[in-house]
Design an enzyme around this catalytic site. Structure first.
Site, mmCIF file in Angstrom:
data_model
loop_
_atom_site.group_PDB
_atom_site.id
_atom_site.type_symbol
_atom_site.label_atom_id
_atom_site.label_comp_id
_atom_site.label_asym_id
_atom_site.label_seq_id
_atom_site.Cartn_x
_atom_site.Cartn_y
_atom_site.Cartn_z
ATOM 1 N N LYS A 13 38.429 42.307 40.830
ATOM 2 C CA LYS A 13 38.218 40.911 40.369
ATOM 3 C C LYS A 13 38.601 40.497 39.027
ATOM 4 O O LYS A 13 38.106 41.216 38.194
ATOM 5 C CB LYS A 13 37.019 40.416 41.019
ATOM 6 C CG LYS A 13 35.826 40.725 40.399
ATOM 7 C CD LYS A 13 35.193 40.164 38.938
ATOM 8 C CE LYS A 13 33.869 40.852 38.352
ATOM 9 N NZ LYS A 13 33.731 40.110 37.155
ATOM 10 N N ASP A 140 27.948 40.548 42.707
ATOM 11 C CA ASP A 140 29.474 40.730 42.893
ATOM 12 C C ASP A 140 29.791 41.207 44.256
ATOM 13 O O ASP A 140 30.968 41.325 44.555
ATOM 14 C CB ASP A 140 30.126 41.605 41.694
ATOM 15 C CG ASP A 140 30.051 40.808 40.235
ATOM 16 O OD1 ASP A 140 29.583 39.451 40.336
ATOM 17 O OD2 ASP A 140 30.295 41.277 39.452
#
Length: 308
Positions: A13, A140
Site C-alpha cells: 500500500k 494496517d
C-alpha cells in the site's frame, strides 16, 4: 487434507494521505489514513504441518522474523483460537514487498495468512469476521485484506472503501535498511510536542482526485504528517525525494513511516524515466515501477478445493 495447500496474493500500500492526530491515552494516534493498494505483492502459501512454522524467501527475507512475532503466524494463531483448532500449518512467505519500508509488508502477510488458513481449514469465515481479526492484529492489516482504496480512521483500522476513477502510476524508491514505525511515531510526538495538533480529517480535494482518476489533481493533495519525523531520523531521504521530482515526478512523499519513498507520475513512460534517474543517482537501493489501485488479498491457488 495431507498434501493440500492454499496460496494467497496480497498487495502493498501507499498512504496518499496520512493525517496524524495527537497521541491518545493508549499511546496510539487518531488517523485519517487514505490507503491505496499498489501492484507489488507478497504471496503466502499455507500447507498442513505437525506444528506452526514460518519460512520466508525473497529480497531481504533475512530481516523477516520467523517466530510468533510475525503477523502471519499471529493471524494463524488468532484464527485457530477463535475456532478451537490447533494451528498446525506451515506458512511460507514469498516476499516482494519491501521489508520495514512503510508499505505494510508485514500487515500484508498477516492478512494473506489469515485468508489462506481460513481456506485451508475450510472455515468459510465472512469478510466481516476476517476484518475483525485483522483489526486485532494491527492498524494496517484490515486494508491489506480489503485492497483497492479506502479511508481508515481510528487507528486506521476502521475502513470506508473509496472509488478510484482511473489508474495511477508510481515509482517506489527502496532505501537501505528500514525504519521502525514506533520510532517514527515517537519522533512525530517529539517534533509536535507543545504544539496544537489538529484532529485528522480527509482532504475532500484528494478524495475527488481519486474518484476522477486525475494524477495531476491528485499530486498537490498528497500529504504525510509522518514525513518530517521520517526525514529527521533519515535525512538522506530528502535527497531521494528531490531526485525524483527533478526527474519529472508529479509529487513525492515518504510512504507511511518510511523509509521507502513514493513518486506519483503522469503515465507509465514517466514512471520509467523517474525510476532510471533514481537508480542512476545512487540514492536508493532499487526503484520499483507499478500502478494502483490493486485488489486486496486473493486466493490464487487452492488445491484444497480441487481435492474435496
Amino acid at each position: 487434507m495431507s498434501g493440500t495447500e492454499v496460496t494467497v496474493r496480497v498487495p502493498a500500500k501507499v498512504n496518499v494521505q496520512l493525517a496524524v492526530g495527537a497521541a491518545r491515552a493508549d499511546g496510539f494516534h487518531d488517523l485519517a489514513n487514505v490507503f491505496l493498494a499498489v501492484g507489488l505483492y507478497d504471496e503466502i502459501t499455507v500447507t498442513p504441518a505437525d506444528e506452526l512454522r514460518v519460512t520466508c524467501a525473497g529480497p531481504d527475507a533475512h530481516q523477516v522474523p520467523l517466530d510468533t512475532t510475525n503477523l502471519a503466524a499471529r493471524a494463524a494463531l488468532a484464527l485457530a483460537e477463535r475456532h478451537g483448532i490447533e494451528p498446525r500449518v506451515h506458512i511460507h512467505i514469498d516476499k516482494d514487498i519491501p521489508v520495514a519500508g512503510g508499505m505494510a509488508g508485514g500487515s500484508a502477510d498477516g492478512a494473506g495468512a489469515l485468508l489462506a488458513c481460513d481456506a485451508l481449514w475450510s472455515l468459510g469465515s465472512s469478510e466481516a469476521e476476517l476484518l475483525a481479526i485483522c483489526a486485532e492484529l494491527g492498524s494496517d492489516v484490515p486494508f491489506s485484506l480489503l485492497g483497492g482504496a479506502a479511508l481508515g480512521v481510528g487507528r486506521g483500522e476502521r475502513l470506508t472503501p473509496l472509488d478510484v476513477g482511473g489508474t495511477f502510476h508510481w515509482v517506489f524508491a527502496v532505501a537501505d535498511g528500514g525504519l521502525s514505525t514506533p520510532a517514527v511515531y515517537a519522533e512525530f510526538d517529539r517534533l509536535t510536542s507543545g504544539t496544537d495538533v489538529p484532529p485528522p480529517t480527509a482532504d475532500p480535494a484528494l478524495l475527488t482526485a481519486l474518484r476522477t482518476g486525475d494524477p495531476t489533481a491528485l499530486a498537490p493533495t498528497l500529504t504525510n504528517d509522518l514525513q518530517p519525523a521520517a526525514l529527521s531520523l533519515r535525512p538522506s531521504l530528502a535527497t531521494t525525494l528531490t531526485t525524483g521530482t527533478s526527474a519529472g515526478a508529479l509529487a513525492a512523499l515518504v510512504s507511511g513511516s518510511g523509509p521507502t519513498t513514493a513518486f506519483l507520475t503522469k503515465d507509465e513512460e514517466s514512471a520509467a524515466t523517474v525510476a532510471d534517474a533514481l537508480l542512476t543517482s545512487g540514492n536508493c537501493r532499487t526503484a520499483r515501477v507499478t500502478s494502483s489501485p490493486a485488489a486486496g488479498a486473493r486466493v490464487v491457488s487452492d488445491s484444497v478445493a480441487e481435492t474435496r
